[in-house]
Every structure is written in structure tokens, then in C-alpha cells.
Design a protein around this motif. Sequence first.
Motif, PDB file in Angstrom:
ATOM      1  N   GLN A  45       5.445   5.643  -4.282  1.00  0.00           N
ATOM      2  CA  GLN A  45       6.087   5.846  -5.582  1.00  0.00           C
ATOM      3  C   GLN A  45       5.260   6.785  -6.461  1.00  0.00           C
ATOM      4  O   GLN A  45       5.796   7.663  -7.126  1.00  0.00           O
ATOM      5  CB  GLN A  45       6.290   4.503  -6.283  1.00  0.00           C
ATOM      6  CG  GLN A  45       7.321   3.634  -5.606  1.00  0.00           C
ATOM      7  CD  GLN A  45       7.359   2.222  -6.188  1.00  0.00           C
ATOM      8  OE1 GLN A  45       6.465   1.814  -6.928  1.00  0.00           O
ATOM      9  NE2 GLN A  45       8.412   1.498  -5.845  1.00  0.00           N
ATOM     10  N   MET A  46       3.962   6.578  -6.451  1.00  0.00           N
ATOM     11  CA  MET A  46       3.087   7.428  -7.252  1.00  0.00           C
ATOM     12  C   MET A  46       3.127   8.870  -6.732  1.00  0.00           C
ATOM     13  O   MET A  46       3.220   9.818  -7.519  1.00  0.00           O
ATOM     14  CB  MET A  46       1.643   6.893  -7.202  1.00  0.00           C
ATOM     15  CG  MET A  46       0.748   7.505  -8.243  1.00  0.00           C
ATOM     16  SD  MET A  46      -0.970   6.911  -8.208  1.00  0.00           S
ATOM     17  CE  MET A  46      -0.838   5.183  -7.886  1.00  0.00           C
ATOM     18  N   THR A  47       3.072   9.024  -5.425  1.00  0.00           N
ATOM     19  CA  THR A  47       3.124  10.356  -4.824  1.00  0.00           C
ATOM     20  C   THR A  47       4.443  11.036  -5.155  1.00  0.00           C
ATOM     21  O   THR A  47       4.473  12.225  -5.460  1.00  0.00           O
ATOM     22  CB  THR A  47       2.938  10.262  -3.296  1.00  0.00           C
ATOM     23  OG1 THR A  47       1.688   9.648  -3.027  1.00  0.00           O
ATOM     24  CG2 THR A  47       2.995  11.624  -2.648  1.00  0.00           C
ATOM     25  N   GLU A  48       5.520  10.282  -5.099  1.00  0.00           N
ATOM     26  CA  GLU A  48       6.836  10.845  -5.421  1.00  0.00           C
ATOM     27  C   GLU A  48       6.872  11.342  -6.860  1.00  0.00           C
ATOM     28  O   GLU A  48       7.381  12.430  -7.139  1.00  0.00           O
ATOM     29  CB  GLU A  48       7.928   9.809  -5.173  1.00  0.00           C
ATOM     30  CG  GLU A  48       9.329  10.332  -5.356  1.00  0.00           C
ATOM     31  CD  GLU A  48       9.677  11.474  -4.404  1.00  0.00           C
ATOM     32  OE1 GLU A  48      10.491  12.342  -4.803  1.00  0.00           O
ATOM     33  OE2 GLU A  48       9.153  11.512  -3.272  1.00  0.00           O
ATOM     34  N   ARG A  49       6.310  10.584  -7.790  1.00  0.00           N
ATOM     35  CA  ARG A  49       6.287  11.011  -9.195  1.00  0.00           C
ATOM     36  C   ARG A  49       5.445  12.274  -9.374  1.00  0.00           C
ATOM     37  O   ARG A  49       5.841  13.194 -10.081  1.00  0.00           O
ATOM     38  CB  ARG A  49       5.767   9.885 -10.098  1.00  0.00           C
ATOM     39  CG  ARG A  49       6.812   8.804 -10.346  1.00  0.00           C
ATOM     40  CD  ARG A  49       6.424   7.913 -11.512  1.00  0.00           C
ATOM     41  NE  ARG A  49       5.109   7.321 -11.398  1.00  0.00           N
ATOM     42  CZ  ARG A  49       4.836   6.134 -10.843  1.00  0.00           C
ATOM     43  NH1 ARG A  49       5.818   5.408 -10.363  1.00  0.00           N
ATOM     44  NH2 ARG A  49       3.597   5.677 -10.804  1.00  0.00           N
ATOM     45  N   TYR A 102       0.833  -1.201   0.000  1.00  0.00           N
ATOM     46  CA  TYR A 102       0.000   0.000   0.000  1.00  0.00           C
ATOM     47  C   TYR A 102       0.871   1.255   0.000  1.00  0.00           C
ATOM     48  O   TYR A 102       0.758   2.088  -0.881  1.00  0.00           O
ATOM     49  CB  TYR A 102      -0.947  -0.054   1.205  1.00  0.00           C
ATOM     50  CG  TYR A 102      -1.707   1.191   1.487  1.00  0.00           C
ATOM     51  CD1 TYR A 102      -2.835   1.508   0.751  1.00  0.00           C
ATOM     52  CD2 TYR A 102      -1.303   2.055   2.490  1.00  0.00           C
ATOM     53  CE1 TYR A 102      -3.533   2.671   1.011  1.00  0.00           C
ATOM     54  CE2 TYR A 102      -2.000   3.203   2.766  1.00  0.00           C
ATOM     55  CZ  TYR A 102      -3.118   3.514   2.014  1.00  0.00           C
ATOM     56  OH  TYR A 102      -3.815   4.657   2.274  1.00  0.00           O
ATOM     57  N   GLU A 103       1.741   1.385   1.020  1.00  0.00           N
ATOM     58  CA  GLU A 103       2.595   2.580   1.112  1.00  0.00           C
ATOM     59  C   GLU A 103       3.599   2.640  -0.023  1.00  0.00           C
ATOM     60  O   GLU A 103       3.916   3.717  -0.506  1.00  0.00           O
ATOM     61  CB  GLU A 103       3.318   2.620   2.463  1.00  0.00           C
ATOM     62  CG  GLU A 103       2.427   3.028   3.604  1.00  0.00           C
ATOM     63  CD  GLU A 103       3.204   3.194   4.892  1.00  0.00           C
ATOM     64  OE1 GLU A 103       4.398   3.570   4.828  1.00  0.00           O
ATOM     65  OE2 GLU A 103       2.628   2.951   5.951  1.00  0.00           O
ATOM     66  N   ILE A 104       4.077   1.489  -0.456  1.00  0.00           N
ATOM     67  CA  ILE A 104       5.063   1.466  -1.537  1.00  0.00           C
ATOM     68  C   ILE A 104       4.425   1.955  -2.832  1.00  0.00           C
ATOM     69  O   ILE A 104       4.974   2.802  -3.535  1.00  0.00           O
ATOM     70  CB  ILE A 104       5.661   0.052  -1.710  1.00  0.00           C
ATOM     71  CG1 ILE A 104       6.495  -0.310  -0.483  1.00  0.00           C
ATOM     72  CG2 ILE A 104       6.497  -0.031  -2.975  1.00  0.00           C
ATOM     73  CD1 ILE A 104       6.973  -1.737  -0.469  1.00  0.00           C
ATOM     74  N   VAL A 105       3.241   1.433  -3.144  1.00  0.00           N
ATOM     75  CA  VAL A 105       2.563   1.829  -4.381  1.00  0.00           C
ATOM     76  C   VAL A 105       2.228   3.312  -4.359  1.00  0.00           C
ATOM     77  O   VAL A 105       2.562   4.047  -5.283  1.00  0.00           O
ATOM     78  CB  VAL A 105       1.275   0.994  -4.593  1.00  0.00           C
ATOM     79  CG1 VAL A 105       0.489   1.528  -5.780  1.00  0.00           C
ATOM     80  CG2 VAL A 105       1.634  -0.469  -4.798  1.00  0.00           C
ATOM     81  N   PHE A 106       1.561   3.759  -3.295  1.00  0.00           N
ATOM     82  CA  PHE A 106       1.189   5.163  -3.227  1.00  0.00           C
ATOM     83  C   PHE A 106       2.417   6.044  -3.034  1.00  0.00           C
ATOM     84  O   PHE A 106       2.450   7.169  -3.530  1.00  0.00           O
ATOM     85  CB  PHE A 106       0.178   5.407  -2.107  1.00  0.00           C
ATOM     86  CG  PHE A 106      -1.205   4.975  -2.470  1.00  0.00           C
ATOM     87  CD1 PHE A 106      -1.864   5.527  -3.560  1.00  0.00           C
ATOM     88  CD2 PHE A 106      -1.860   4.004  -1.730  1.00  0.00           C
ATOM     89  CE1 PHE A 106      -3.146   5.129  -3.911  1.00  0.00           C
ATOM     90  CE2 PHE A 106      -3.136   3.600  -2.069  1.00  0.00           C
ATOM     91  CZ  PHE A 106      -3.782   4.154  -3.163  1.00  0.00           C
TER      92      PHE A 106
END
Length: 189
Positions: free
Chosen positions: A7-11, A1-5
Amino acid sequence: YEIVFGQMTERFSEQYEYLYEENRRKIEMLHEAGFELPTELRAAAEFTMSRRFVEELQRHERRNDRAAYGEALIIANEVKRLGYRLDQPRVVRRFEQMVWRAVRRAVENRRAEDFRAALSLITLLSTLGLNVKFERAQEELYFALHESGAAGQKDAGDLALALGLSPVLVQPTVATNIGAAETPASIAT
């Protein structure tokens, strides 16, 4: 959950920052000319400034250089000058945690420079008008003031006042006298 979001948040964050930097001078010129920024541009600017401000504060925290918030102060002044707000829930929570950690560090170490560093952080945040809640930091300092006799320490007192604690807490002689039975003779003296 945190990894997916994460990475997306970072982009998304990188894109916001890129867009803001590409158009920063134009945005500042329009602001100085008195134009109200469209919501989308304001959001990108505030997001970018919030991120930079938090990163700068965390950098000082990691380097144990908490008293030197020079770059963070520059960002804070720019935020005020441009009328931006950093009052985003995620950012505010992060600030609350940073203040709590700074107060905890001061309480644990009992060094004047740690108390002053926590006070500097609170002062810096208050210049931005953020709605930061200090409950955890207040509790940490409150118990330290009463359990270990730090109330007489000037830096602890200054920090307590900055956190919004009662001045009575930092004056142990006043607090002791308040609890004593008052007679007309003792009130007069």
C-alpha cells in the motif's frame, strides 16, 4: 508485511507518476536543450517509465496478446530517446519472470505464435539494453529441445538463439555428429 509495504509503495508510485506527469513537458524540454536532469527528477522519470513499461507488458500477458507490444514499444523508444534506464532490480526480476513464463508457454503449447511471442518479448527487452538474465528460460527451452525433439522447429531454434543458447542445440544432426567417433575419413566428408 507485503500488504503494508504494498500500500505504501502504491501511494509513492502514484505520487512519482503524478509529479512526473505534471512536469513531463518541462523535463523533456530541458533534456532536449541538453541539460542533465537532477537525480531526483531522473529517478521519478525512470521509476514512472519502468512502471508503465511493466504494466503494459503485463496487460498483454494477461490478455494473451503477447505478440502485440505496440504501446510497450512506444514506451521503450521514449526511454531510449530520453536516455532513461529501466535497469532497476525489481523491474529486471519481473522481466526475467515474464520471459520465463513466455518460454514455458511456448514449450508447453508448441505453437509457432507462442515461440514468436516469447521472441518478441526478448527482442523488445534487448532494445532497452537491460541486464536481464535468462537462465530459467534457457533451462526450460534446453530441456524441451532435448527431451521432445523440438530442435528441428524453426521458431524454437530462433528463440534458443535469442536466449543465448548454442546454435549446436538447435541443429540435432550436428549435435549427433559431434558425439560420433571421428576418423580422418569422416572429417574429410
